[in-house]
Design a protein around this motif. Sequence first.
Motif, mmCIF file in Angstrom:
data_model
loop_
_atom_site.group_PDB
_atom_site.id
_atom_site.type_symbol
_atom_site.label_atom_id
_atom_site.label_comp_id
_atom_site.label_asym_id
_atom_site.label_seq_id
_atom_site.Cartn_x
_atom_site.Cartn_y
_atom_site.Cartn_z
ATOM 1 N N VAL A 20 0.842 -1.202 0.000
ATOM 2 C CA VAL A 20 0.000 0.000 0.000
ATOM 3 C C VAL A 20 0.878 1.254 0.000
ATOM 4 N N ALA A 21 1.908 1.268 0.837
ATOM 5 C CA ALA A 21 2.800 2.429 0.898
ATOM 6 C C ALA A 21 3.506 2.636 -0.445
ATOM 7 N N VAL A 26 3.993 5.540 -5.737
ATOM 8 C CA VAL A 26 3.933 5.515 -7.204
ATOM 9 C C VAL A 26 2.868 6.480 -7.712
ATOM 10 N N ILE A 27 1.714 6.490 -7.066
ATOM 11 C CA ILE A 27 0.632 7.373 -7.503
ATOM 12 C C ILE A 27 1.007 8.836 -7.277
ATOM 13 N N PRO A 40 4.216 12.132 -16.799
ATOM 14 C CA PRO A 40 3.710 11.119 -15.865
ATOM 15 C C PRO A 40 4.558 9.852 -15.921
ATOM 16 N N PHE A 41 4.453 9.059 -14.885
ATOM 17 C CA PHE A 41 5.152 7.782 -14.828
ATOM 18 C C PHE A 41 4.401 6.781 -15.697
ATOM 19 N N ALA A 42 5.086 6.170 -16.646
ATOM 20 C CA ALA A 42 4.430 5.316 -17.646
ATOM 21 C C ALA A 42 3.839 4.040 -17.054
ATOM 22 N N ALA A 45 -0.406 2.596 -14.060
ATOM 23 C CA ALA A 45 -1.594 1.740 -14.175
ATOM 24 C C ALA A 45 -1.222 0.268 -13.984
ATOM 25 N N GLU A 46 -0.126 -0.168 -14.573
ATOM 26 C CA GLU A 46 0.282 -1.568 -14.455
ATOM 27 C C GLU A 46 0.671 -1.910 -13.027
ATOM 28 N N LEU A 47 1.481 -1.042 -12.405
ATOM 29 C CA LEU A 47 1.914 -1.308 -11.025
ATOM 30 C C LEU A 47 0.748 -1.295 -10.045
ATOM 31 N N VAL A 48 -0.170 -0.362 -10.219
ATOM 32 C CA VAL A 48 -1.320 -0.293 -9.320
ATOM 33 C C VAL A 48 -2.227 -1.504 -9.523
ATOM 34 N N GLY A 49 -2.447 -1.910 -10.766
ATOM 35 C CA GLY A 49 -3.275 -3.091 -11.025
ATOM 36 C C GLY A 49 -2.691 -4.343 -10.408
#
Length: 168
Positions: A20-21, A26-27, A40-42, A45-49
């Motif tokens: 979570v941290a 990343v966000i 933006p960091f490319a 979306a992938e890392l959060v998913g």
Amino acid sequence: MKTCIDRLLLWLHVAGACVVAALTLVIVYDVAGRLLLNRPFAGTAELVGVGLVLLTFLQAPYVIRQRKLLRVTFLLDLLPAGARSGLNALAYALGAAFFAAMAAVSWEPAVAGWSTGEFFGNDAFRIAAWPLRFGTLALWIVAALVCLLYVVDGLCGRLGDKDDQLPE
């Protein structure tokens, strides 16, 4: 034995908190890069998913062990302690069957992801799929085993208390 299991489950829970941290960082990095630098960091979306899936199943065994899942007990409260314990054992048996079934059907996609080099994302940012697939598979097995421990407790009559304390 249960102390070792509880420590392992707590470690998984803490690892989920670390995920979570990391996702938060990343966000924040993505939003700051988008607003301040127009870059933006490319891989957000992938890392959060991937992180949300991992987070969910890292923390699930601990929550099951603590018996803190959402429960509706109005029917259980009307039953005698033996029947309550039996119904709790049945519920945990269904949970163990669910997690075991998830592990069973996930084996083949995990092996296929390993052998084919499957990834999530696009050319700008790729994440290998096999660590997530094998990781969730292992966590489903752990969750099934936690449920099975409660099945044994329920069949021994240790899950019949109305105050819902953990069995010792």
